[in-house]
Structures are given as structure tokens and as C-alpha cells.
Write an enzyme that holds these catalytic residues in place. Structure first.
Site: not given
Ligand code: IMP
Length: 182
Positions: A106, A156, A168
Site C-alpha cells: 500500500d 479489500v 480471510r
Molecule cells: P503498507 O506498509 O502501507 O504498504 O501496508 C502494508 C500492509 O497494510 C499490508 O501487509 C496489509 O496488512 C495492510 N493493508 C493495506 N491495505 C489493505 C487492504 O486494503 N486490506 C487489508 N489490509 C491492507
């Protein structure tokens, strides 16, 4: 899962599309690592389903499978980067070919920090497979070597990813259209 949450959901990626993309990724990974052994690192919890399915499509030897558990910490706190690692690797990864398997990138914060931590351990190589990428909120540029799907900026769940701790087990990726949890 409550009926209200189910009614507020649409399927974004079907089970069939996920499985067929995983077959393609598995082929590509098998080709790229020909003649090598790999160490697979799954990122808990969301990646556990993707990890299981993808591994069964990879035809090079997996010498070690481990899982890490991390939690994002904004842009501050932990000295090891910007995530707290709740569960670390049990074995040394020096000189090993590492394939990290993640559910979704993300902002990129989690993977950016994890990569930094692992690179300090001097593996022979590190590559990343992620089922999903949400580029809209990207803060850290992450090179995803094996990407399932690029998606729009929606929350999502399913296929390993949770909706408030549930769902899940769904075989597809769904979009949550309800109110964000306070
Ligand atoms: P980042 O560090 O912002 O890249 O986020 C990564 C983590 O955020 C992922 O491993 C997920 O656990 C969580 N995450 C981000 N977007 C979503 C989503 O749309 N659904 C569920 N988990 C999400």
C-alpha cells in the site's frame, strides 16, 4: 461475518483469476531461479494463503520457508526501520536467495523497512512477490518483482486479507464499501 458487511461487499478479483495469475507467477519464478534453491519468507498474517498457493506453483527447491510478523509504525519509533517485528526469522539468510511473499503493498512502508532489515543480513539476493499493489498511496518506491494485480485505492479483503479480523478464508478478493471502522 455479519450480513451487513457481506451486503456492503463486491467481488474485485475472482478466485479463478487469482489462481490463473498465480500459475503465471509460479512459472516465471521457476524460470528465473532455475538451478538455484530459494528461501521463502511469508509476511503474516495476510500473505499466508497466497504463500501456500504460490509455493505449489514454484518448481525449484525451497530450502527453507519462514514467516515474519510485522506491524507498521508510521514514520517513527523502531530503530530497525519503521516497523515493529513481532516474529523474526529463526535461521540465518546470509548468502541465500530470498523470495519475500506479501499480500499487498500500500504505502510501501512495511516492505521498505523489511527489505532494509533483510539486506543488512547479506543474502545473495532478495526479490519480492506481492499479490496486490495499491499505488495510490505509495510513499516508498518498492520494486515488486512478481506482482499479481494492481488495484485502485479501495479497502479489500478475502484470500488471506482480513476485514476487521474476519473473512480471510474467502477464495476471492472483495471490496469493502461500508463505513470505515472507528
Ligand atoms: P503498507 O506498509 O502501507 O504498504 O501496508 C502494508 C500492509 O497494510 C499490508 O501487509 C496489509 O496488512 C495492510 N493493508 C493495506 N491495505 C489493505 C487492504 O486494503 N486490506 C487489508 N489490509 C491492507
Amino acid at each position: 461475518m455479519s450480513d451487513e458487511k457481506i451486503m456492503n461487499s463486491d467481488i474485485m478479483i475472482s478466485s479463478e483469476s487469482i489462481q490463473s495469475r498465480i500459475k503465471e507467477l509460479g512459472k516465471q519464478i521457476t524460470e528465473d531461479y532455475k538451478g538455484k534453491k530459494i528461501v521463502v519468507i511469508g509476511v503474516l498474517t495476510g500473505a499466508y494463503v497466497f504463500c501456500a498457493d504460490l509455493l505449489r506453483e514454484i518448481k525449484v527447491p525451497v530450502e527453507l520457508l519462514e514467516f515474519v510478523s510485522v506491524s507498521s509504525y508510521g514514520d517513527s519509533t523502531e530503530s530497525s526501520g519503521n516497523v515493529r517485528m513481532y516474529l523474526d526469522l529463526k535461521r540465518d539468510i546470509k548468502d541465500k536467495h530470498i523470495l519475500i511473499i506479501e499480500d499487498i503493498v500500500d504505502t510501501g512502508l512495511t516492505l521498505h523497512s523489511l527489505m532494509e532489515i533483510f539486506e543488512r543480513r547479506h543474502p545473495a539476493s532478495i526479490k519480492l512477490a506481492s499479490l496486490l499493489h495499491k499505488p495510490a498511496k505509495s510513499k516508498h518506491k518498492i520494486d515488486i518483482d512478481y506482482l499479481g494485480f494492481t488495484i485502485e485505492d479501495k479497502f479489500v479483503y478475502g484470500y488471506g486479507l482480513d476485514l476487521f479480523g474476519t473473512a480471510r478464508e474467502l477464495p476471492h478478493i472483495a471490496i469493502y464499501n461500508g463505513e470505515p471502522k472507528k
